[in-house]
Enzyme design. Sequence first.
Site, mmCIF file in Angstrom:
data_model
loop_
_atom_site.group_PDB
_atom_site.id
_atom_site.type_symbol
_atom_site.label_atom_id
_atom_site.label_comp_id
_atom_site.label_asym_id
_atom_site.label_seq_id
_atom_site.Cartn_x
_atom_site.Cartn_y
_atom_site.Cartn_z
ATOM 1 N N ARG A 177 0.821 -1.224 0.000
ATOM 2 C CA ARG A 177 0.000 0.000 0.000
ATOM 3 C C ARG A 177 0.849 1.266 0.000
ATOM 4 O O ARG A 177 0.527 2.249 0.648
ATOM 5 C CB ARG A 177 -0.972 -0.003 1.185
ATOM 6 N N SER A 227 -11.854 -2.392 2.055
ATOM 7 C CA SER A 227 -11.150 -2.699 3.306
ATOM 8 C C SER A 227 -10.722 -1.400 3.969
ATOM 9 O O SER A 227 -9.978 -0.611 3.389
ATOM 10 C CB SER A 227 -9.919 -3.566 3.024
ATOM 11 N N GLU A 297 -6.613 2.376 5.665
ATOM 12 C CA GLU A 297 -6.173 2.288 4.276
ATOM 13 C C GLU A 297 -6.823 3.387 3.450
ATOM 14 O O GLU A 297 -6.277 3.842 2.464
ATOM 15 C CB GLU A 297 -6.553 0.907 3.726
#
EC number: 1.3.1.98
Length: 304
Positions: A177, A227, A297
């Site tokens: 990420r 998510s 995230e």
Amino acid sequence: MNQYGKYKNLFNKIYGESQIQLDAKMSEHIYFKVGGLVDILLTPNNVEQLKETITICKQNKIPFYVIGNGSNLLVRDGGIRGIVIKLCKLNRIERVGNKITAECGALLKDVSTEATAGSLAGFQFACGIPGSVGGAVFMNAGAYDGEISFVIEKAEVLDDNQEIKVLSKEELNLGYRQSLVMQKGYVVLSATFDLTPGDKEKIQDRVDTLTTRREDRQPLEYPSAGSTFKRPEGHFAGRLIEDAGLKGFTIGGACVSEKHAGFVINNGNGTAKDVLDVINHVRDEVKKQFDVDLYPEVRILGED
């Protein structure tokens, strides 16, 4: 009060009327369906418009934010002061041999469809990710044991000086990420993916399997940003949240999904504050019970 609407005339010189919105509702442009107004929303048709827009913003000290499909974004209820540049119209996809080049605004599911049509394997993991190519490279998006770093060959980016650079896979420095693009604040313009010839029927079967799995396990019927948390080292965020007894935990119109604890959803008329309050409570409880730090995230923009 719109603090930057007075600058609209500067953008009238390069944009058509339909490409400029004053006081645009960000709730209509992000998957969470929450968030306040942005002073000016611009949707460039090409890279030249994008470059000119950024130049105008910098010359006039107007804050600006570049977004893609809004699938991994949360805008606070106070909205965004300045400019949001939405790149959804830069969405061309081209397949040549085993390679697919897609502009930043192209949807990952459309790239996956193009790959399947060309009997090219390797991109099936992204068939259900709702984001666009630019955001996917920005955060090295991934799912189902695949990620952008596995298939990307290079990306074309706009640097701080509005110069176009081509970065190789190695230069992109893709990790979990994260990427050089994120670290430097560059804007992804396009990406080229190097895929593997395969059996079209098997490729389609894999896409169908992943699509069914996603529909069965994720709360797709509710607005969310997918998510909510990054995967903590050695753990799975969803399992920690479930083990903490937080499935269904609700504040206002936001809650932890009963279907998948890794998702915070807008279950009705939620606000950004509701979503953030649920996120913060989840982080506090997981830290208290398991001494594990969870980090969102989702990208959070705007003011309260």
